[in-house]
Design a protein around this motif. Structure first.
Motif, PDB file in Angstrom:
ATOM      1  N   THR A  46       4.250  31.184  46.888  1.00 35.58           N
ATOM      2  CA  THR A  46       3.842  30.277  47.966  1.00 35.58           C
ATOM      3  C   THR A  46       2.331  30.276  48.117  1.00 35.58           C
ATOM      4  O   THR A  46       1.714  29.227  48.353  1.00 35.58           O
ATOM      5  N   GLY A  47       1.712  31.455  47.982  1.00 34.60           N
ATOM      6  CA  GLY A  47       0.256  31.534  48.084  1.00 34.60           C
ATOM      7  C   GLY A  47      -0.425  30.715  47.009  1.00 34.60           C
ATOM      8  O   GLY A  47      -1.428  30.032  47.272  1.00 34.60           O
ATOM      9  N   GLY A  48       0.122  30.758  45.792  1.00 33.32           N
ATOM     10  CA  GLY A  48      -0.459  29.947  44.723  1.00 33.32           C
ATOM     11  C   GLY A  48      -0.340  28.457  45.001  1.00 33.32           C
ATOM     12  O   GLY A  48      -1.289  27.689  44.788  1.00 33.32           O
ATOM     13  N   LEU A  49       0.830  28.036  45.500  1.00 37.12           N
ATOM     14  CA  LEU A  49       1.032  26.617  45.808  1.00 37.12           C
ATOM     15  C   LEU A  49       0.150  26.152  46.958  1.00 37.12           C
ATOM     16  O   LEU A  49      -0.469  25.075  46.895  1.00 37.12           O
ATOM     17  N   SER A  63       7.407  38.897  47.454  1.00 35.19           N
ATOM     18  CA  SER A  63       7.643  38.199  46.187  1.00 35.19           C
ATOM     19  C   SER A  63       7.454  36.689  46.331  1.00 35.19           C
ATOM     20  O   SER A  63       6.759  36.060  45.527  1.00 35.19           O
ATOM     21  N   LEU A  64       8.069  36.107  47.355  1.00 38.16           N
ATOM     22  CA  LEU A  64       7.927  34.667  47.556  1.00 38.16           C
ATOM     23  C   LEU A  64       6.517  34.313  48.013  1.00 38.16           C
ATOM     24  O   LEU A  64       6.025  33.218  47.743  1.00 38.16           O
ATOM     25  N   GLY A  65       5.857  35.257  48.691  1.00 37.92           N
ATOM     26  CA  GLY A  65       4.488  35.009  49.123  1.00 37.92           C
ATOM     27  C   GLY A  65       3.538  34.817  47.964  1.00 37.92           C
ATOM     28  O   GLY A  65       2.565  34.051  48.057  1.00 37.92           O
ATOM     29  N   ASP A  74       2.444  37.162  54.274  1.00 39.01           N
ATOM     30  CA  ASP A  74       1.053  36.981  54.700  1.00 39.01           C
ATOM     31  C   ASP A  74       0.104  37.746  53.780  1.00 39.01           C
ATOM     32  O   ASP A  74      -0.906  37.213  53.323  1.00 39.01           O
ATOM     33  N   VAL A  75       0.445  39.002  53.482  1.00 40.19           N
ATOM     34  CA  VAL A  75      -0.397  39.834  52.611  1.00 40.19           C
ATOM     35  C   VAL A  75      -0.422  39.268  51.198  1.00 40.19           C
ATOM     36  O   VAL A  75      -1.488  39.160  50.573  1.00 40.19           O
ATOM     37  N   ALA A  76       0.747  38.904  50.664  1.00 43.12           N
ATOM     38  CA  ALA A  76       0.820  38.411  49.292  1.00 43.12           C
ATOM     39  C   ALA A  76       0.066  37.093  49.136  1.00 43.12           C
ATOM     40  O   ALA A  76      -0.677  36.897  48.160  1.00 43.12           O
ATOM     41  N   MET A  77       0.229  36.172  50.082  1.00 47.67           N
ATOM     42  CA  MET A  77      -0.445  34.879  49.983  1.00 47.67           C
ATOM     43  C   MET A  77      -1.953  35.031  50.021  1.00 47.67           C
ATOM     44  O   MET A  77      -2.682  34.391  49.260  1.00 47.67           O
ATOM     45  N   LEU A  78      -2.430  35.907  50.896  1.00 47.63           N
ATOM     46  CA  LEU A  78      -3.874  36.087  50.993  1.00 47.63           C
ATOM     47  C   LEU A  78      -4.423  36.734  49.726  1.00 47.63           C
ATOM     48  O   LEU A  78      -5.507  36.380  49.255  1.00 47.63           O
ATOM     49  N   GLY A  79      -3.673  37.689  49.156  1.00 49.94           N
ATOM     50  CA  GLY A  79      -4.123  38.321  47.925  1.00 49.94           C
ATOM     51  C   GLY A  79      -4.324  37.314  46.810  1.00 49.94           C
ATOM     52  O   GLY A  79      -5.273  37.413  46.021  1.00 49.94           O
ATOM     53  N   VAL A  80      -3.448  36.316  46.735  1.00 50.59           N
ATOM     54  CA  VAL A  80      -3.563  35.271  45.725  1.00 50.59           C
ATOM     55  C   VAL A  80      -4.750  34.350  46.026  1.00 50.59           C
ATOM     56  O   VAL A  80      -5.429  33.863  45.118  1.00 50.59           O
ATOM     57  N   ALA A  81      -5.030  34.113  47.318  1.00 52.27           N
ATOM     58  CA  ALA A  81      -6.031  33.125  47.715  1.00 52.27           C
ATOM     59  C   ALA A  81      -7.460  33.656  47.768  1.00 52.27           C
ATOM     60  O   ALA A  81      -8.402  32.861  47.821  1.00 52.27           O
ATOM     61  N   VAL A  82      -7.656  34.976  47.783  1.00 53.05           N
ATOM     62  CA  VAL A  82      -9.002  35.538  47.974  1.00 53.05           C
ATOM     63  C   VAL A  82     -10.040  34.999  46.991  1.00 53.05           C
ATOM     64  O   VAL A  82     -11.164  34.661  47.392  1.00 53.05           O
ATOM     65  N   PRO A  83      -9.744  34.910  45.672  1.00 50.94           N
ATOM     66  CA  PRO A  83     -10.770  34.364  44.771  1.00 50.94           C
ATOM     67  C   PRO A  83     -11.234  32.961  45.153  1.00 50.94           C
ATOM     68  O   PRO A  83     -12.424  32.646  45.081  1.00 50.94           O
ATOM     69  N   ILE A 143       7.147  37.363  39.888  1.00 49.99           N
ATOM     70  CA  ILE A 143       8.295  37.140  40.776  1.00 49.99           C
ATOM     71  C   ILE A 143       9.556  37.824  40.237  1.00 49.99           C
ATOM     72  O   ILE A 143      10.538  37.996  40.969  1.00 49.99           O
ATOM     73  N   ALA A 144       9.519  38.250  38.986  1.00 51.53           N
ATOM     74  CA  ALA A 144      10.664  39.002  38.452  1.00 51.53           C
ATOM     75  C   ALA A 144      10.921  40.255  39.273  1.00 51.53           C
ATOM     76  O   ALA A 144      12.070  40.707  39.406  1.00 51.53           O
ATOM     77  N   MET A 145       9.851  40.824  39.857  1.00 57.03           N
ATOM     78  CA  MET A 145      10.022  41.998  40.701  1.00 57.03           C
ATOM     79  C   MET A 145      10.756  41.665  41.994  1.00 57.03           C
ATOM     80  O   MET A 145      11.181  42.562  42.721  1.00 57.03           O
TER      81      MET A 145
END
Length: 481
Positions: free
Chosen positions: A159-162, A154-156, A30-39, A313-315
């Motif tokens: 997934t957030g980008g997609l 990592s997957l977020g 949830d956190v990772a997807m939102l971080g990608v989507a904020v812009p 995602i390497a991390m």
């Protein structure tokens, strides 16, 4: 004596573990997807810079502000009850965020979602530590829990980008479907809370709960304001000062309470305190590092959101190593040595990345990213074990709440600090500003490395007394302190 073997778990035990780990996976994703989507959200809703920042900060504020209270509530009010209730709230407000048409609606939804996570996550962790016996079985369960956390984040990112490409509202709607499935399974699998002895009227420490929440909220708000740098610093200092005063009031209240919300004696567990501080430092350095690299790739290099997500995602190698390799290393060398190895890798990774250039190839970045992921696998799971090991079952929620509080404050400190240093160093996608910002995670990792070294020193077995030693028992007790 032979090596300890891990007893096999029943299908129901595995299913319960998957459900509980699913919640931390959901929270990380949830956190990772939102971080990608904020812009994209900012552009679509026409949000100002401050409002866009609060879409993320509102969640952190709610999470960090109530985690301590959430952990203790699981102990006092029932772990199953708290877990199911707040998972439901998490589902509801995550979905409501997808219907937001104004910035304030989104910030409010994220704040309540953060509060729900603050109660849900410690309850899930305490259900693991009380459902699986201390020893190899619990260690394995906690390593899988740590791997699920890493996998979610990592997957977020990807997934957030997609999902953002389909429409940013799906970043809110998609987790609802997953969380609803978890909730349905949890109703069947999570064990019923044991009956609790009746307590007298007024036994719940209401004043302690209020002062704890106030102190945590104010401190979290002050930390979040670090990112403003010197702009508005009087307010930041004032908020932190009031937060510190509230913490003093909280301690005084707990000392006098007949049944305190937080038994202050738990802080005498030196290994637990070291684990919590280690988690704060490591998670702060990890998220600060990830945040700087995201800015570097998108602002300086011009990479797309999806390109950045696939690069980072390497991390995610930690999601594989945490439940597989780390338990083997812990059995062989012990928690303290594995944590030390993780901090060494993190320090090397951040130090190497200080050489970052304006035209670095991905091949040049990859070793640092991989080492960071391996470091997470080595550090987070063993610290989770150390933070809850030996704590009485009646205080497992509190121990989990303390750990989660440190994790949330660590992420807030890491991100806010690198943002402040980046701005003070000039910002505007300047290479020098990125390098200065990277000194923050490096500094946090170095402090964590020193703490890990001390942990190794304290974990050494007591020296066998020599013949004629007048006080062998005293030395043994000192070595275990």
């Amino acid at each position: 004596m032979g090596a300890q073997t891990t007893p096999p778990m029943s299908r129901r035990s595995w299913a319960l573990l998957l459900v509980l780990c699913g919640t931390i996976f959901l929270e990380g994703a949830d956190v990772a997807m939102l971080g990608v989507a904020v812009p994209t959200i900012r552009a679509d809703l026409g949000l100002g810079t401050g409002t866009a920042a609060w879409v993320m900060s509102g969640y952190v504020l709610g999470y960090a502000g109530f985690t301590l209270l959430g952990g203790r509530a699981a102990d006092l009010l029932g772990r199953r009850r708290m877990f199911l209730l707040w998972l439901t709230v998490f589902v509801a407000f995550s979905g409501l965020g997808g219907f937001a048409t104004e910035g304030w609606m989104l910030v409010a939804a994220r704040f309540v979602t953060g509060v729900a996570a603050a109660f849900m996550t410690p309850a899930a962790l305490s259900l693991i530590t009380t459902s699986y016996p201390q020893g190899p079985a619990r260690t394995r369960a906690l390593m899988i829990y740590a791997g699920a956390n890493a996998a979610g984040f990592s997957l977020g990112l990807v997934t957030g980008g997609l999902l953002t490409a389909l429409g940013w509202r799906w970043v809110f709607f998609a987790p609802v479907l997953f969380a609803a499935a978890l909730l349905a399974a949890a109703l069947w699998l999570v064990p019923v809370d044991p009956p609790r002895p009746p307590r007298g009227t007024g036994s719940f420490d209401v004043f302690g709960a209020v002062t704890a929440a106030g102190a945590m909220l104010l401190t979290a708000y002050g930390v979040v304001r670090f990112e403003h740098g010197f702009h508005g610093w009087p307010l930041t200092v004032a908020v932190l000062a009031v937060g510190a005063l509230s913490a003093v009031v909280f301690v005084r209240v707990e000392r006098r309470a007949a049944r305190p919300l937080v038994r202050l004696g738990i802080f005498r567990r030196a290994a637990m305190v070291r684990a919590d501080l280690g988690a704060l430092l490591f998670v702060g350095s990890f998220f600060g590092f990830q945040f700087v690299l995201t800015l570097y790739l998108q602002e300086l290099r011009g990479w797309s959101t999806l390109q950045t997500a696939f690069a980072l995602i390497a991390m995610g190698v930690d999601a594989v190593l945490a439940p597989t390799l780390t338990p083997v290393l812990v059995r062989r060398f012990g928690n303290a040595w594995v944590v030390l190895g993780g901090f060494v890798l993190a320090t090397l990774s951040y130090g190497l990345t200080l050489r970052i250039g304006s035209d670095w190839s991905y091949a040049a970045m990859f070793p640092g990213l991989l080492m960071t992921g391996i470091a997470f696998a080595f550090v987070f799971g063993p610290l989770t074990v150390a933070a809850t090991d030996g704590v009485d079952s009646s205080e497992q929620g509190l121990a989990g709440g303390l750990l989660t509080t440190c994790v949330q404050f660590g992420s807030a400190i890491g991100i806010s600090s690198v943002t402040a240093v980046y701005g003070l160093a000039g910002g505007d996608a300047r290479l020098g500003a990125f390098r200065w910002a990277l000194t923050v995670p490096l500094g946090m990792a170095l402090v964590g490395l020193a703490l890990a070294l001390y942990g190794v020193y304290r974990s050494r077995p007591p020296k066998a007394p020599s013949v004629g030693d007048p006080a062998p028992r005293g030395r043994r007790l000192a070595a275990r302190a």
